[in-house]
Scaffold this motif. Structure first.
Motif, short mmCIF file in Angstrom:
data_model
loop_
_atom_site.label_atom_id
_atom_site.label_comp_id
_atom_site.label_asym_id
_atom_site.label_seq_id
_atom_site.Cartn_x
_atom_site.Cartn_y
_atom_site.Cartn_z
N LEU A 168 0.85 -1.18 0.00
CA LEU A 168 0.00 0.00 0.00
C LEU A 168 0.89 1.24 0.00
O LEU A 168 1.73 1.41 0.90
CB LEU A 168 -0.91 -0.01 1.24
N GLU A 169 0.75 2.08 -1.02
CA GLU A 169 1.59 3.27 -1.15
C GLU A 169 0.72 4.52 -1.03
O GLU A 169 -0.17 4.76 -1.84
CB GLU A 169 2.34 3.26 -2.48
N VAL A 170 1.00 5.30 0.03
CA VAL A 170 0.23 6.52 0.30
C VAL A 170 1.21 7.63 0.67
O VAL A 170 2.02 7.45 1.59
CB VAL A 170 -0.78 6.31 1.44
N GLY A 171 1.14 8.75 -0.03
CA GLY A 171 1.96 9.91 0.31
C GLY A 171 3.45 9.64 0.28
O GLY A 171 4.20 10.19 1.10
N GLY A 172 3.89 8.80 -0.63
CA GLY A 172 5.30 8.51 -0.74
C GLY A 172 5.81 7.45 0.22
O GLY A 172 6.99 7.10 0.18
N SER A 173 4.93 6.92 1.09
CA SER A 173 5.32 5.87 2.03
C SER A 173 4.69 4.54 1.60
O SER A 173 3.58 4.52 1.06
CB SER A 173 4.87 6.22 3.45
N ARG A 174 5.42 3.47 1.86
CA ARG A 174 4.93 2.14 1.48
C ARG A 174 4.71 1.29 2.73
O ARG A 174 5.55 1.23 3.62
CB ARG A 174 5.92 1.44 0.56
N VAL A 175 3.55 0.65 2.78
CA VAL A 175 3.26 -0.36 3.80
C VAL A 175 3.35 -1.72 3.13
O VAL A 175 2.55 -2.04 2.24
CB VAL A 175 1.86 -0.15 4.41
N GLU A 176 4.35 -2.50 3.52
CA GLU A 176 4.59 -3.79 2.87
C GLU A 176 3.46 -4.78 3.16
O GLU A 176 3.00 -4.91 4.29
CB GLU A 176 5.92 -4.38 3.37
N ASP A 177 3.04 -5.47 2.12
CA ASP A 177 2.06 -6.57 2.26
C ASP A 177 0.89 -6.18 3.16
O ASP A 177 0.52 -6.89 4.09
CB ASP A 177 2.75 -7.82 2.80
N ALA A 178 0.28 -5.06 2.84
CA ALA A 178 -0.82 -4.54 3.66
C ALA A 178 -2.14 -5.25 3.39
O ALA A 178 -3.05 -5.20 4.22
CB ALA A 178 -0.99 -3.04 3.41
#
Length: 264
Positions: A99-109
């Protein structure tokens, strides 16, 4: 909880009786998918990631219920393919998503089952999220507490005239004729004692808290009896949810050295 855990019918209950042998035909590991009527929203970094009125709730033997949401209701471009794959014998191969939001990635969300195995409910086109990897979830306009509610789970908080005596380490610390009994699907009855009927000077605040989707946020207390401290043996809901509202201003007790005696 009521379908898949505790005494629920998909958990092979040890009590109650049907007029047929359900388990002679039902699978040992059961899946049940049904629509959710409420609007569901998930937010991360101030961005709405998913907003849907088409959510589905999956019940699975031995597991808490989990939302599966239409992939078309996830904001475009936020889910990116992950190489991670897992296999469930009852649902098939799961494909994961970052999940990519605002330039940040949450792995395997999140994950999905694009090709569920035969006999599995229709999960294709749906995606499920690790709820804790987003900042906030809303059911209509109310913030989600804990996990999604099971609509087959019930909590009834009943005012009573039963005689309840609470002992810790053998000493009476609370006694009342006006308790509140909390009757919750799949769980033993819990008896809540009015604050005025708890012995003064016994309880002190603890840092421990817990969240129940059906009752609210619980704050715990230690008890000191006979010079010994008993950790986290009492709790209360300062602002209980509607189902547990009669328990406001009451405390409940439990633990290895706690005895709760109830009589008519």
């Amino acid at each position: 909880m009521s379908l898949t855990l505790g005494t629920g019918p998909l958990a092979r209950p040890s009590t109650g009786q049907l007029n047929a042998d359900l388990w002679s035909v039902a699978p040992a590991h059961a899946l049940y998918l049904h629509p959710v009527q409420e609007r569901i929203r998930g937010v991360l970094g101030g961005r709405t990631v998913v907003d849907t009125t088409g959510a589905m709730l999956l019940h699975e033997t031995g597991l808490l219920p989990r939302w599966y949401l239409p992939g078309t209701d996830v904001a475009p471009g936020l889910l990116q393919p992950s190489p991670t794959r897992t296999t469930c014998p009852f649902k098939g191969e799961a494909r994961y998503w970052h999940l990519e939001v605002g330039g940040s990635r949450v792995e395997d969300a999140a994950w999905s089952y694009p090709d569920p195995v035969a006999g599995c409910p229709p999960l294709a086109g749906l995606v499920s999220f690790y709820l804790e990897r987003l900042d906030t979830w809303y059911v209509e306009e109310e913030e989600l507490l804990g996990h999604p509610r099971d609509p087959f789970h019930r909590v009834d908080a009943r005012r009573s005239e039963r005689h309840v005596v609470v002992r810790i380490g053998g000493e009476v610390v609370a006694e009342t004729r006006t308790p509140v009994g909390v009757f919750e699907t799949g769980l033993p009855v819990r008896w809540y004692v009015p604050e005025a009927d708890v012995r003064d000077g016994v309880l002190e605040p603890s840092d421990t808290t817990s969240v129940c989707p059906y009752k609210g946020m619980a704050s715990y207390e230690h008890a000191t009896v006979g010079g010994r401290r008993y950790d986290d043996v009492a709790w209360r809901y300062r602002e209980p949810l509607l189902e547990a509202l009669p328990a406001a201003g009451h405390r409940c007790f439990d633990g290895d050295d706690v005895e709760v005696q109830v009589s008519v």
